[in-house]
Every structure is written in C-alpha cells, then in structure tokens.
Scaffold this motif. Structure first.
Motif, PDB file in Angstrom:
ATOM      1  N   LYS A 167      48.065 -35.166 -22.070  1.00  0.00           N
ATOM      2  CA  LYS A 167      47.443 -34.022 -21.403  1.00  0.00           C
ATOM      3  C   LYS A 167      48.145 -33.754 -20.085  1.00  0.00           C
ATOM      4  O   LYS A 167      48.648 -34.668 -19.425  1.00  0.00           O
ATOM      5  N   GLY A 203      52.206 -34.360 -20.731  1.00  0.00           N
ATOM      6  CA  GLY A 203      51.986 -34.844 -19.373  1.00  0.00           C
ATOM      7  C   GLY A 203      53.254 -35.244 -18.647  1.00  0.00           C
ATOM      8  O   GLY A 203      53.269 -35.355 -17.420  1.00  0.00           O
ATOM      9  N   ARG A 243      48.501 -33.146 -16.315  1.00  0.00           N
ATOM     10  CA  ARG A 243      47.730 -33.678 -15.204  1.00  0.00           C
ATOM     11  C   ARG A 243      47.581 -32.647 -14.093  1.00  0.00           C
ATOM     12  O   ARG A 243      48.515 -31.897 -13.784  1.00  0.00           O
ATOM     13  N   SER A 249      50.014 -43.113 -17.365  1.00  0.00           N
ATOM     14  CA  SER A 249      49.077 -42.017 -17.147  1.00  0.00           C
ATOM     15  C   SER A 249      47.643 -42.561 -17.242  1.00  0.00           C
ATOM     16  O   SER A 249      47.413 -43.770 -17.118  1.00  0.00           O
ATOM     17  N   TRP A 263      50.245 -39.899 -22.422  1.00  0.00           N
ATOM     18  CA  TRP A 263      50.614 -38.739 -21.609  1.00  0.00           C
ATOM     19  C   TRP A 263      50.338 -37.440 -22.374  1.00  0.00           C
ATOM     20  O   TRP A 263      51.120 -36.484 -22.316  1.00  0.00           O
TER      21      TRP A 263
END
Length: 360
Positions: free
Chosen positions: A48, A101, A50, A40, A46
């Motif tokens: 958050k 994420g 996307r 990411s 990861w």
C-alpha cells in the motif's frame, strides 16, 4: 662477585635501559556499512502507498538518531517478488511488478538525508517464485531489476533462499544481465551499480548459493557483487555464536564438495535483530547491553584467513525496521531505535553518507 655475576648484572642494567616498546595495536577498519532492512507496516509486502507524514512518524529514528544525524547509512526495502517483477504484474499491491509502497517518495525520504537505498528481491516467502522466475528467464529478470534500479535510483539485493537446489545457472544469467546494464563500480558513486547478495549467518545453510557467490562473485581480485550480508539466524545469537557464524565465512569450508572458499572480511556484513517476534532487542533501544556492542570490536578487527588483506567486516545490518511480521512488534514509537542502532552509529563513528567501500 664472580665473573658470571658481574656479566649478569651488566646485562640486567642494559636490559633495564632499553626503551619499552608498546604492544602493537590489533589491525582494524572502521565500519562502512551500517543499515537496516525495512518491511513497511505490512509484514514486508509494501502493498500500500504510504502517507509520508505517517511514514515519518513511524520511521523518523532512521533519519535522526536524536541529534539530527541518521541512525543508518543504508536502508533495504524488503521485498520485491521476483516472479511478479518478471511478469510485470499489476494488482492490488503491485504496479508493473513492483510493490506500490516502494515509490520514489519513500526512496527520496531516505536519500535526502544521505542514506543509500536498495530494494531486496526475494525473501524466504518468495523462494519458489525465484525458482520459477529463473527457470523462465533469468536474463530478462536481471534486465527488469536493472531497469527498476534505474527508475528509482537504487541498488538491488539478491535474497534467494533456496537451500537445496538453487538455480545457479539462472542466477548467473540474472547477474550477467544486471551487470551489463550497471557495471561494477568500486567508487560506489552510482547507486544503481550496487548489487549485493544475502547468504546464511554461517556456511552451513544456503550452501550452494554461498559456495558459488564466494567463489565467483565476491573475490577481491575480480569482484562482481559488491558484498554479501550474512543474514540473521533463526533467533538472536549470543555474541559468541554470532562471531562463530561470521568466522565460518572467513574460514570457508575446505572439506565441502565443492569447497566453500574463504571470504574476505571486506566482502560481507554481519546481521542482528532489532526486534524478534514480540520482543524488542537491545539492538533497538539499549546499545550498552546489545550484541552489536559486544561484537563491535571483533567486527572491526576480524582478520582475513585466506582471502582479502584488510581486517574487519564491512559492518552491521539489522532485521528489520517497522513491522516484519503480522503478529510481531514494530519499531515505530514507542519502540523506535535511536537508543540502539542510533547509539551504535555514534559509538562506531558510522559515516553518512556511505563512503567508497574497501576493495581488499
């Protein structure tokens, strides 16, 4: 002319008349695994959700090498924290133990293009959390990993980087629990049945895990895990260093106690950097001058040395797509990797989607 001279002349004529036999071609196998770990844009957390338009702008090279075909046939989303997964932690970056994420939209982004998706549990940052989770309940951790695989339709990679005293009893419990839910599938048709493990670049680090996995889970006679990834070393190797590392897995270490048995070529991949620190490597943007080009013939023709019957490693894995470290370079444009990984996929005729893997 003497009788000896006459005989010699006749023999010479006979030899000259024989048809010339071409040299036997070296045994080789086409690459089957050709993929990238994916971190990411936040150094492999990861943490958050996307925006898919922004995600595509940063990662389009993975699904399109420039002619509409994907650059890879597998992406490994890295990393899930094993202790958070076990505990079902929900916080700013995780939902029920899974990084927010790593959602279905991201998985579908790749699978819609025939790219297999896996989630990697661990990484060196979470080694201590692997130790704690396995000590608490390796079986439950395996069950939760299996449930996560079912939920997202993905495979699972074990990245447990304890080099001194790995909890092999707990790890065996994890593997047993996962396989109880998702049995080994030689056809590769069930994505949730894909279970792999990471080992060191060669046999001299992660020795306990390497020995145990090679002896118990990666045999061709009774396979439990699908394959291993020989990870990148501390820096991008030369072609000769890379093949020397990978040869160690083929040879094993018979003098170690316990001995590390040889690993079949069809049971592991070799790994290289696409970006390393602040440097974009030729693996990303200059296939002609890359280590993967220099080692590609070796990777496809490496001979078994005590395990397996077919020549050639399964293929290559690349560390890592997007942004693996906070201060490192990203593979988002203008550093996207069509000219390295994508060109390699074309040069090596990488199949997309991934075919059933060689079993011997």
């Amino acid at each position: 002319m003497t009788r000896f001279s006459v005989a010699a002349s006749l023999l010479a004529l006979a030899v000259t008349a024989l048809p010339v036999q071409p040299a036997a071609a070296a045994a080789s196998s086409p690459m089957q695994v050709y993929g990238a770990w994916h971190c990411s844009n936040d150094a492999c957390t990861w943490a958050k959700v996307r925006d898919l338009a922004e995600f595509d702008a940063a990662n389009h090279w993975l699904i399109d090498r420039g002619d509409g075909r994907p650059s890879v046939n597998v992406v490994v989303l890295s990393f899930v924290n094993p202790l958070r997964l076990l505990n079902g932690t929900t916080d700013a970056g995780n939902a029920a133990g899974v990084p927010v994420g790593m959602d279905q939209r991201v998985v579908d982004y790749f699978t819609a293009h025939g790219i297999r998706v896996m989630l990697s549990i661990g990484g060196i940052t979470y080694t201590g959390d692997w130790d704690t989770a396995l000590a608490q309940n390796g079986t439950l951790l395996g069950q939760k990993a299996a449930a996560l695989a079912s939920k997202l339709g993905v495979g699972i990679e074990i990245d447990y980087e304890n080099s001194n005293n790995p909890n092999l009893t707990g790890l065996q419990a994890f593997v047993d629990a996962y396989r109880a839910a998702h049995p080994y599938d030689a056809s590769g048709a069930d994505p949730t049945a894909r279970l792999t493990i990471d080992v060191a670049a060669g046999d001299r680090w992660l020795i306990g895990i390497d020995q145990y996995a090679t002896a118990n889970w990666l045999t061709t006679a009774n396979p439990v895990l699908d394959y291993a990834n020989a990870m990148v070393p501390s820096r991008q190797p030369s072609a000769s260093s890379a093949t020397a590392n990978w040869q160690e897995h083929l040879d094993g270490k018979p003098t170690y106690n316990p001995a590390i048995p040889p690993l079949a070529p069809a049971k592991f991949t070799g790994s290289l950097y696409v970006a390393e620190g602040s440097k974009v490597r030729p693996e990303c943007n200059d296939f002609a001058n890359s280590v993967q080009k220099a080692t590609g013939s070796w990777v496809q023709s490496a001979a078994p040395n005590g395990a397996g019957t077919t020549a050639g490693l399964l293929g290559f894995m690349f560390w890592a797509a997007e942004k693996p470290s906070t201060r490192g370079v990203t593979t988002a444009p203008p550093n996207s990797c069509e000219g390295g990984v994508g060109a390699g996929a074309t040069a090596f005729s990488v199949p997309v989607p991934m075919p059933p893997l060689r079993q011997s």
